[in-house]
Motif scaffolding. Structure first.
Motif, PDB file in Angstrom:
ATOM      1  N   ASP A   1       0.818  -1.213   0.000  1.00 49.98           N
ATOM      2  CA  ASP A   1       0.000   0.000   0.000  1.00 49.98           C
ATOM      3  C   ASP A   1       0.854   1.267   0.000  1.00 49.98           C
ATOM      4  OD1 ASP A   1       1.019  -0.199   2.549  1.00 49.98           O
ATOM      5  OD2 ASP A   1      -0.903   0.018   3.584  1.00 49.98           O
ATOM      6  N   ASP A   2       2.126   1.117  -0.324  1.00 49.92           N
ATOM      7  CA  ASP A   2       3.044   2.245  -0.357  1.00 49.92           C
ATOM      8  C   ASP A   2       2.722   3.155  -1.548  1.00 49.92           C
ATOM      9  OD1 ASP A   2       5.997   3.233   0.518  1.00 49.92           O
ATOM     10  OD2 ASP A   2       5.791   3.302  -1.670  1.00 49.92           O
TER      11      ASP A   2
ATOM     12  N   ARG B   1       2.579  -5.745  11.825  1.00 50.76           N
ATOM     13  CA  ARG B   1       2.726  -4.295  11.961  1.00 50.76           C
ATOM     14  C   ARG B   1       2.383  -3.857  13.384  1.00 50.76           C
ATOM     15  NH1 ARG B   1       0.102  -1.958   6.319  1.00 50.76           N
ATOM     16  NH2 ARG B   1       1.879  -2.522   4.984  1.00 50.76           N
TER      17      ARG B   1
ATOM     18  N   SER C   1      12.594   7.543   2.106  1.00 53.79           N
ATOM     19  CA  SER C   1      11.292   7.017   2.508  1.00 53.79           C
ATOM     20  C   SER C   1      10.264   7.365   1.441  1.00 53.79           C
ATOM     21  CB  SER C   1      10.845   7.607   3.855  1.00 53.79           C
ATOM     22  OG  SER C   1       9.553   7.134   4.190  1.00 53.79           O
TER      23      SER C   1
ATOM     24  N   ASN D   1       7.046   6.843   1.960  1.00 53.42           N
ATOM     25  CA  ASN D   1       5.749   6.945   2.632  1.00 53.42           C
ATOM     26  C   ASN D   1       5.870   7.930   3.793  1.00 53.42           C
ATOM     27  OD1 ASN D   1       3.256   6.518   3.909  1.00 53.42           O
ATOM     28  ND2 ASN D   1       3.225   4.373   3.300  1.00 53.42           N
ATOM     29  N   GLU D   2       5.124   9.002   3.717  1.00 53.65           N
ATOM     30  CA  GLU D   2       5.224  10.062   4.730  1.00 53.65           C
ATOM     31  C   GLU D   2       4.897   9.561   6.133  1.00 53.65           C
ATOM     32  OE1 GLU D   2       3.940  14.750   5.238  1.00 53.65           O
ATOM     33  OE2 GLU D   2       2.801  13.458   3.866  1.00 53.65           O
ATOM     34  N   ARG D   3       4.010   8.585   6.238  1.00 54.61           N
ATOM     35  CA  ARG D   3       3.621   8.108   7.571  1.00 54.61           C
ATOM     36  C   ARG D   3       4.784   7.428   8.306  1.00 54.61           C
ATOM     37  NH1 ARG D   3      -0.052   3.016   5.552  1.00 54.61           N
ATOM     38  NH2 ARG D   3       1.649   1.500   5.480  1.00 54.61           N
ATOM     39  N   ASN D   4       5.834   7.049   7.579  1.00 57.96           N
ATOM     40  CA  ASN D   4       6.969   6.391   8.217  1.00 57.96           C
ATOM     41  C   ASN D   4       8.022   7.361   8.753  1.00 57.96           C
ATOM     42  OD1 ASN D   4       5.873   3.877   7.624  1.00 57.96           O
ATOM     43  ND2 ASN D   4       6.930   3.751   5.654  1.00 57.96           N
TER      44      ASN D   4
ATOM     45  N   SER E   1       7.934   9.603  11.110  1.00 52.99           N
ATOM     46  CA  SER E   1       8.009   9.669  12.578  1.00 52.99           C
ATOM     47  C   SER E   1       8.755   8.452  13.135  1.00 52.99           C
ATOM     48  CB  SER E   1       6.611   9.769  13.186  1.00 52.99           C
ATOM     49  OG  SER E   1       5.825   8.643  12.827  1.00 52.99           O
TER      50      SER E   1
ATOM     51  N   GLN F   1      12.755  16.852   0.757  1.00 49.59           N
ATOM     52  CA  GLN F   1      11.678  16.252  -0.029  1.00 49.59           C
ATOM     53  C   GLN F   1      11.910  16.730  -1.453  1.00 49.59           C
ATOM     54  OE1 GLN F   1       7.665  17.122   1.268  1.00 49.59           O
ATOM     55  NE2 GLN F   1       6.787  16.402  -0.659  1.00 49.59           N
TER      56      GLN F   1
END
Length: 198
Positions: free
Chosen positions: A25-26, A133, A160, A162-165, A167, A179
């Motif tokens: 889902d990346d 996960r 990365s 995926n922005e959610r990773n 953190s 970015q």
């Protein structure tokens, strides 16, 4: 109890599955790989990459093979030409008409990487199976590797997709360094971890 170990060739199918799940889902990988049969397509891609990486001893996994990291040592992050040729057919079968997207993005990522200081380890991929996960396996693998690299005084670089990773990486001492604008497709971020700054 999970422990960290170096992957062996017999692990390849399971680890290809783990990475296919991790990146299923990346945003960037869903843009590069067609939706029909995406899981099998991703397994082909990661299988080809693992086939090159595992014999070099820089792929680590957990006892249950539900998490995996792929590393490249300093000065060794570029795939040599013979490995590129061996991966060409699996990549073509996996991406079909989206192969130009994959090759274009890989080229952009390589150019970004070339601008980094040469003395670093490269975290190519880190992934956890969907069922695992949130259980800390990714942190287990990353903490284990960073302890060794910190002792050697070596920084780590990664991108990365995926922005959610972000953190997750920040918690492990990484700094987002950019970015960079991509010519097309979703964004990616560059990150750097200097042991002297942690």
């Amino acid at each position: 109890m999970n422990s960290v170990r170096v992957a062996v060739p017999a692990d390849l199918p399971a680890l290809a599955t783990t990475l296919a799940e991790a990146f299923g889902d990346d945003p960037v990988w869903t843009w590069m790989v067609p939706p029909h049969g995406r899981h099998a397509r991703l397994e082909r891609i990661f299988g080809a990459l693992l086939r090159y990486a595992i014999p070099r001893g820089h792929v680590h996994t957990t006892a249950d093979r539900q998490a995996v990291t792929m590393w490249a040592p300093p000065h060794s992050w570029k795939l040599p030409t013979p490995a590129v040729f061996r991966a060409a057919v699996p990549l073509l079968r996996a991406t079909g008409t989206r192969l130009p997207r994959l090759l274009g993005r890989m080229g952009e990522i390589d150019r970004l990487h070339e601008r980094q200081p040469a003395e670093h380890w490269y975290l190519e991929f880190i992934g956890t199976a969907v069922a695992a996960r949130g259980t800390g396996l990714g942190s287990l693998l990353l903490t284990d590797a960073l302890a060794r690299l910190d002792a050697a005084g070596l920084p780590v670089y990664l991108e990365s997709s995926n922005e959610r990773n972000l953190s997750f990486y920040r918690r492990h001492g990484f700094t987002v360094t950019g970015q960079p604008p991509m010519r097309s497709g979703p964004p990616q971020w560059t990150l750097w971890r200097d042991p002297a700054a942690v």
